[in-house]
Design a protein around this motif. Structure first.
Motif, PDB file in Angstrom:
ATOM      1  N   VAL A   1      68.466 -41.578  47.002  1.00 28.45           N
ATOM      2  CA  VAL A   1      67.792 -41.072  48.208  1.00 28.45           C
ATOM      3  C   VAL A   1      66.312 -40.842  47.917  1.00 28.45           C
ATOM      4  O   VAL A   1      65.435 -41.209  48.725  1.00 28.45           O
ATOM      5  N   LEU A   2      66.028 -40.239  46.778  1.00 28.86           N
ATOM      6  CA  LEU A   2      64.633 -39.950  46.416  1.00 28.86           C
ATOM      7  C   LEU A   2      63.822 -41.238  46.302  1.00 28.86           C
ATOM      8  O   LEU A   2      62.697 -41.329  46.803  1.00 28.86           O
ATOM      9  N   ASP A   3      64.385 -42.253  45.677  1.00 29.19           N
ATOM     10  CA  ASP A   3      63.690 -43.540  45.564  1.00 29.19           C
ATOM     11  C   ASP A   3      63.472 -44.160  46.938  1.00 29.19           C
ATOM     12  O   ASP A   3      62.439 -44.784  47.195  1.00 29.19           O
ATOM     13  N   GLY A   4      64.460 -43.962  47.823  1.00 28.52           N
ATOM     14  CA  GLY A   4      64.365 -44.570  49.147  1.00 28.52           C
ATOM     15  C   GLY A   4      63.246 -44.011  50.001  1.00 28.52           C
ATOM     16  O   GLY A   4      62.716 -44.708  50.861  1.00 28.52           O
TER      17      GLY A   4
ATOM     18  N   ALA B   1      81.321 -26.314  34.790  1.00 26.04           N
ATOM     19  CA  ALA B   1      82.710 -26.217  35.247  1.00 26.04           C
ATOM     20  C   ALA B   1      83.549 -27.403  34.778  1.00 26.04           C
ATOM     21  O   ALA B   1      84.685 -27.561  35.217  1.00 26.04           O
ATOM     22  N   ASN B   2      82.993 -28.215  33.896  1.00 26.42           N
ATOM     23  CA  ASN B   2      83.672 -29.407  33.373  1.00 26.42           C
ATOM     24  C   ASN B   2      84.026 -30.405  34.473  1.00 26.42           C
ATOM     25  O   ASN B   2      85.068 -31.057  34.439  1.00 26.42           O
ATOM     26  N   LEU B   3      83.125 -30.526  35.431  1.00 23.25           N
ATOM     27  CA  LEU B   3      83.256 -31.528  36.498  1.00 23.25           C
ATOM     28  C   LEU B   3      82.129 -32.547  36.339  1.00 23.25           C
ATOM     29  O   LEU B   3      81.409 -32.861  37.285  1.00 23.25           O
ATOM     30  N   ALA B   4      81.985 -33.061  35.116  1.00 19.14           N
ATOM     31  CA  ALA B   4      80.859 -33.942  34.811  1.00 19.14           C
ATOM     32  C   ALA B   4      80.833 -35.213  35.645  1.00 19.14           C
ATOM     33  O   ALA B   4      79.750 -35.641  36.071  1.00 19.14           O
ATOM     34  N   PRO B   5      81.969 -35.894  35.910  1.00 16.96           N
ATOM     35  CA  PRO B   5      81.891 -37.099  36.752  1.00 16.96           C
ATOM     36  C   PRO B   5      81.310 -36.815  38.130  1.00 16.96           C
ATOM     37  O   PRO B   5      80.550 -37.631  38.671  1.00 16.96           O
ATOM     38  N   GLU B   6      81.645 -35.654  38.698  1.00 12.11           N
ATOM     39  CA  GLU B   6      81.087 -35.293  40.003  1.00 12.11           C
ATOM     40  C   GLU B   6      79.587 -35.024  39.891  1.00 12.11           C
ATOM     41  O   GLU B   6      78.820 -35.361  40.799  1.00 12.11           O
ATOM     42  N   ALA B   7      79.180 -34.385  38.811  1.00 12.96           N
ATOM     43  CA  ALA B   7      77.750 -34.130  38.606  1.00 12.96           C
ATOM     44  C   ALA B   7      76.986 -35.439  38.478  1.00 12.96           C
ATOM     45  O   ALA B   7      75.889 -35.597  39.042  1.00 12.96           O
ATOM     46  N   LEU B   8      77.544 -36.399  37.762  1.00 13.52           N
ATOM     47  CA  LEU B   8      76.883 -37.699  37.601  1.00 13.52           C
ATOM     48  C   LEU B   8      76.754 -38.399  38.940  1.00 13.52           C
ATOM     49  O   LEU B   8      75.692 -38.952  39.267  1.00 13.52           O
ATOM     50  N   ALA B   9      77.814 -38.368  39.738  1.00 11.54           N
ATOM     51  CA  ALA B   9      77.768 -39.007  41.060  1.00 11.54           C
ATOM     52  C   ALA B   9      76.717 -38.342  41.949  1.00 11.54           C
ATOM     53  O   ALA B   9      75.967 -39.024  42.663  1.00 11.54           O
ATOM     54  N   GLU B  10      76.645 -37.011  41.907  1.00 16.19           N
ATOM     55  CA  GLU B  10      75.663 -36.301  42.732  1.00 16.19           C
ATOM     56  C   GLU B  10      74.241 -36.634  42.298  1.00 16.19           C
ATOM     57  O   GLU B  10      73.359 -36.873  43.132  1.00 16.19           O
ATOM     58  N   ALA B  11      74.008 -36.645  40.985  1.00 13.54           N
ATOM     59  CA  ALA B  11      72.655 -36.936  40.494  1.00 13.54           C
ATOM     60  C   ALA B  11      72.239 -38.355  40.858  1.00 13.54           C
ATOM     61  O   ALA B  11      71.114 -38.585  41.334  1.00 13.54           O
ATOM     62  N   ASP B  12      73.113 -39.311  40.650  1.00 12.62           N
ATOM     63  CA  ASP B  12      72.770 -40.700  40.955  1.00 12.62           C
ATOM     64  C   ASP B  12      72.526 -40.902  42.451  1.00 12.62           C
ATOM     65  O   ASP B  12      71.616 -41.643  42.853  1.00 12.62           O
TER      66      ASP B  12
ATOM     67  N   THR C   1      58.492 -35.859  39.760  1.00 12.46           N
ATOM     68  CA  THR C   1      58.992 -34.782  38.904  1.00 12.46           C
ATOM     69  C   THR C   1      60.479 -34.546  39.149  1.00 12.46           C
ATOM     70  O   THR C   1      61.253 -34.351  38.208  1.00 12.46           O
ATOM     71  N   ARG C   2      60.877 -34.545  40.406  1.00 13.12           N
ATOM     72  CA  ARG C   2      62.292 -34.328  40.716  1.00 13.12           C
ATOM     73  C   ARG C   2      63.133 -35.495  40.220  1.00 13.12           C
ATOM     74  O   ARG C   2      64.266 -35.306  39.778  1.00 13.12           O
ATOM     75  N   LYS C   3      62.604 -36.710  40.297  1.00 13.44           N
ATOM     76  CA  LYS C   3      63.367 -37.850  39.793  1.00 13.44           C
ATOM     77  C   LYS C   3      63.625 -37.697  38.304  1.00 13.44           C
ATOM     78  O   LYS C   3      64.743 -37.962  37.827  1.00 13.44           O
ATOM     79  N   ALA C   4      62.628 -37.256  37.566  1.00 18.21           N
ATOM     80  CA  ALA C   4      62.814 -37.069  36.123  1.00 18.21           C
ATOM     81  C   ALA C   4      63.882 -36.013  35.852  1.00 18.21           C
ATOM     82  O   ALA C   4      64.734 -36.173  34.967  1.00 18.21           O
TER      83      ALA C   4
END
Length: 867
Positions: free
Chosen positions: A263-266, A247-258, A272-275
């Motif tokens: 959370v996953l690291d915490g 949907a060309n909302l890449a900045p939002e996707a980057l924020a969600e992934a990071d 596998t999910r982290k990768a």
């Protein structure tokens, strides 16, 4: 087994029906010193919960304990079941060899029904590893046995998994059939987590078929279901990132992934999910224009996938890594070879991304001048133009256009660009939200630029005009989808208005506002989310632009369309039956000068800055040189319509010397000017005057205007509330709104006019059946717009034009409230005399006092459209 054992075994399905309750019960059971069988089940339940929602190290510890207890009790079927659960956890931990060994032992130890469940979980592990043929083979063996045993839950799981594997291989129809069958089974169970997972999977299927609004809606629904269960889900984050990027909302996707990675690291979650999250973050960073972040994330993802023995995933990560390196400016023969190898491997996997890799190899080869290599790779990529989802076909047409350009075929370039943009048009019109339509145009920017380049080279000014229009202001080509009568959306809009008004009052009283601002942001997210779920209703991409029709309608008017090719401004002067082309300055220099002018106008809005007036006038002369060049001498004496690119929307055009004394209007495109020119006023001729709170002038022009128009509808004080204002604006002939305006660069559709009960936002205007035929926004910043997509603008003005408004007067800069009053009175005097908005605004500027503040106020206001 005893009845007590059956009761304990019943804990296992509850992990995915009520996860937290099952965890608590298992922990309570272990505290009661249970026998080995019961302890094995309890440890397995805790292991599953920790594996999917918590600390993977704790999961492995509990699952190994569960396995040992089952072996001690000499229960082969129980041991086989635990081994399968342990195998999944080991694979998620990146210990692939150990995980597959656990599955192998589980298959040997189990039989019949148990073995089928083990096979299903091994199929899941194969899917995680990207080994899709093996996954299909195991799930194919499991499903008949599970059905024969009338095992509804595990059959539904197996069907959902098979559908997901089909999607990974691009077999959308097969996936749909399995998802439908699984959903029918889930409806008969109480497995709430599995049900949420099914909704999430349907969202993925919608995305793969090209239906982005449905994908967003389903993923949001799945998130709400998971939230009720209190369980995090990282797969949902990964899938939503995919949809946001499409949907060309890449900045939002980057924020969600990071955020998900943090959370996953915490919690020490699945490797596998982290990768996979790192891969999503890398793709999002590249699309957001941050290649260095993309390189870092992709390189780490490649290393993790390699260590996890996940070749399918590793190959996708290598593709993103190469794309990011190219975006960072790297070009080499090694990159061509790497991209070609990735393309071959992806094709061998049957991965839908294979054409992207071939296109990438072809692009790099073209940049190096390796035409034969480029042709070979681009020809492979171009095969995808005939079938598949819209964005896959777009990849194919981009490859075909580049092939034609390399071969010197201008006709081939234009045909490929036309076909590709037609595909994107159809896709864009499935999107109901203006924001998504606007952002989708970014995916056609390269095709539009290639076509413009080919037209400039040999097609003449008329063809360049056609292609300049082809991908400009396309959001205005059809009315936006009207938001549905969604009670939840209406409730959110009302709540947002109330909270925003309370926050504004608190700021004025110097009271703390953090809690109110948090709630306002939450409501904004909810409103935006529901809006993005809307599906488009209009078929096709609107009327095709016709140069002859434009020239016939212009009469003695000259239309100046500014096209930008390779950073250079080209002026297309349309009028008197012909189109002429002139070269002007560099776009970057014009943008910089426009920003300086905006800063100067802000200073002139306050008394004491009179000495700046000559400086501002000199800026206007420089802007004219950069934007019009020699075309300024050829404008004749009639009206002028300026059609700037989106990046020049903040230019105060009336400041340019050759335009200062003219009847001047601005339009986002020649097509939108034509539509505005041909828009008929509504019957009845209603006039609506609105006065919002807090203006320094008190909206002093409104009482005088009420006298001028006889019996207009006047909304002020408590009557100037958003619902009433919208009711009166709908279908009015003329609306004048005197209110504070605020522009939101971060969220342009929340740009607002302040009413008695809070902000009237762009989302509110989009609920109108027909916006006023003419509307005058006597406010600061109401003409400010956000440039998004290829050449699109989002804001108040562009929300009104597709809804039936033929003309708007608005300000692109902060203005002096007191100086606005005489300008508005003079403007309406001209309208009462039968002048157009542009004519009346020209005369109103002439009537202003000659001081700096009034002159700056006049320059800040622009007439948009053609009324």
């Amino acid at each position: 087994m005893t009845a007590g054992s059956d009761s304990v075994l019943g804990l296992l399905p509850r992990v995915f029906a009520a996860p937290n309750a099952a965890l608590a019960e298992a922990e309570r059971l272990l505290g009661a010193d249970p026998p080995p069988l019961h302890a094995s089940v309890a440890h397995q339940v805790i292991g599953i919960w920790q594996r999917d929602f918590g600390d993977l190290r704790l999961a492995l510890s509990h699952l190994r304990r569960a396995r040992d207890l089952a072996a001690r009790a000499d229960l082969a079927e129980r041991e086989a079941d635990v081994l399968a659960t342990l195998g999944v956890a080991l694979v998620h931990a990146g210990r692939t060899r150990q995980g597959l060994a656990a599955f192998e032992r589980g298959v040997r130890r189990g039989s019949g029904h148990t073995r089928a469940r083990v096979l299903y979980r091994r199929a899941y592990a194969w899917w995680v590893l990207g080994q899709h043929p093996q996954a299909l083979e195991d799930v194919r063996r499991a499903i008949p046995v599970l059905r024969q045993e009338d095992d509804t839950i595990w059959t539904a799981r197996a069907l959902t998994l098979r559908a997901t594997v089909h999607l990974a291989l691009g077999a959308v129809d097969r996936a749909d059939a399995d998802f439908t069958a699984a959903e029918a089974l889930w409806d008969t169970t109480g497995q709430e987590h599995d049900k949420a997972d099914a909704v999430e999977s349907r969202g993925l299927a919608a995305f793969r078929s090209g239906d982005i609004p449905a994908a967003l809606r389903l993923l949001d629904e799945a998130e709400r279901r998971y939230a009720k269960l209190g369980t995090p889900t990282f797969m949902l984050n990964i899938r939503r990132c995919e949809v946001l990027m499409a949907a060309n909302l890449a900045p939002e996707a980057l924020a969600e992934a990071d955020a998900a990675i943090a959370v996953l690291d915490g919690i020490g979650g699945q490797s596998t999910r982290k990768a996979e999250l790192l891969l999503a973050a890398a793709r999002a960073a590249r699309l957001a224009g941050d290649p260095h972040t993309a390189i870092a994330r992709a390189a780490l993802a490649v290393r993790l996938f390699a260590a996890q023995r996940r070749t399918w995933w590793e190959t996708h990560a290598r593709l993103v890594l190469i794309e990011a390196r190219v975006a960072a400016g790297r070009r080499s023969g090694r990159l061509v070879a790497d991209a070609a190898q990735v393309a071959e491997e992806l094709a061998a996997f049957g991965a839908p991304a294979a054409p992207e890799a071939s296109l990438l190899a072809g692009r790099i080869a073209l940049g190096l001048g390796w035409t034969a290599d480029a042709e070979r790779h681009l020809a492979v990529a171009a095969r995808s133009r005939r079938s598949g989802p819209p964005l896959a076909r777009l990849t194919g047409w981009a490859a075909q256009a580049l092939r034609a350009r390399a071969a010197g075929s201008r006709r081939g370039v234009l045909e490929a660009c036309r076909r590709g943009l037609d595909v994107l048009d159809d896709h864009r019109m499935t999107l109901g939200a203006s924001e998504l339509r606007a952002r989708a145009t970014e995916q056609g920017a390269e095709l539009a630029a290639l076509a413009q380049e080919a037209s400039r080279a040999r097609g003449g000014p008329r063809r360049l005009l056609v292609w300049s229009e082809r991908w400009r202001a396309t959001v205005l080509s059809a009315p936006p989808t009207r938001p549905p009568a969604d009670p939840a959306l209406l409730t959110s809009l009302t709540a947002f208005r109330t909270i925003a008004a309370r926050a504004e009052e608190a700021r004025m009283d110097a009271r703390p506002v953090p809690a109110l601002e948090r709630e306002q942001r939450r409501l904004e997210r909810e409103i935006r989310s529901r809006t993005l779920h809307m599906r488009g209703e209009a078929p096709g991409g609107g009327d095709r632009f016709d140069v002859d029709r434009l020239l016939a309608r212009l009469g003695d008017t000259q239309l100046v369309e500014l096209a930008v090719l390779d950073g250079q401004v080209h002026v297309l002067l349309c009028g008197q039956g012909r189109v002429r082309r002139f070269e002007a300055g560099r776009l970057a220099a014009a943008e910089s000068e426009a920003e300086h002018v905006q800063a100067a106008l802000r200073r002139l809005a306050h008394p004491g800055a009179e000495h700046r007036l000559p400086v501002v006038e000199q800026m206007g002369r420089r802007l004219e040189e950069l934007l019009l060049g020699r075309a300024a001498e050829r404008l004749g004496g009639g009206p002028v319509v300026v059609v700037p690119p989106a990046r020049l929307h903040r230019v105060p055009w009336a400041l340019l010397p050759s335009l200062r004394e003219r009847v001047l209007s601005v339009s986002p495109s020649a097509s939108s000017w034509l539509r505005a020119r041909e828009t008929e006023p509504p019957p009845g001729g209603r006039h609506v005057l609105v006065r919002g709170p807090g203006l320094a002038s008190g909206g002093a022009e409104v009482p005088d205007l009420a006298d001028r128009y006889g019996r207009p509808t006047v909304l002020e004080h408590d009557e100037a509330r958003v619902p009433r204002v919208l009711e009166e604006l709908d279908g009015a002939a003329l609306a004048h709104i005197a209110a504070h305006g605020t522009f939101r660069a971060d969220a342009p559709l929340f740009s607002a006019l302040r009413m008695a009960d809070g902000p009237l936002i762009v989302h509110d205007f989009e609920r109108l059946d027909r916006s006023p035929y003419r509307i005058i926004l006597s406010s600061c910043d109401t003409a400010r717009l956000a440039s998004v997509g290829a050449d699109e603008l989002l804001g108040l003005v562009t929300a009104l034009l597709p809804l039936g408004t033929a003309g708007v007067v608005a300000s692109s800069a902060p203005v002096n409230d007191a100086a606005v009053v005489p300008l508005m009175l003079a403007l309406h005097k001209g309208l009462s005399a039968g002048l157009s908005l542009a004519e009346a605004l020209r005369d109103a500027r002439r009537a202003l006092p000659n001081d700096a503040t009034h002159q700056a106020t006049g320059w800040a206001f622009t007439a948009f459209g053609a009324a």
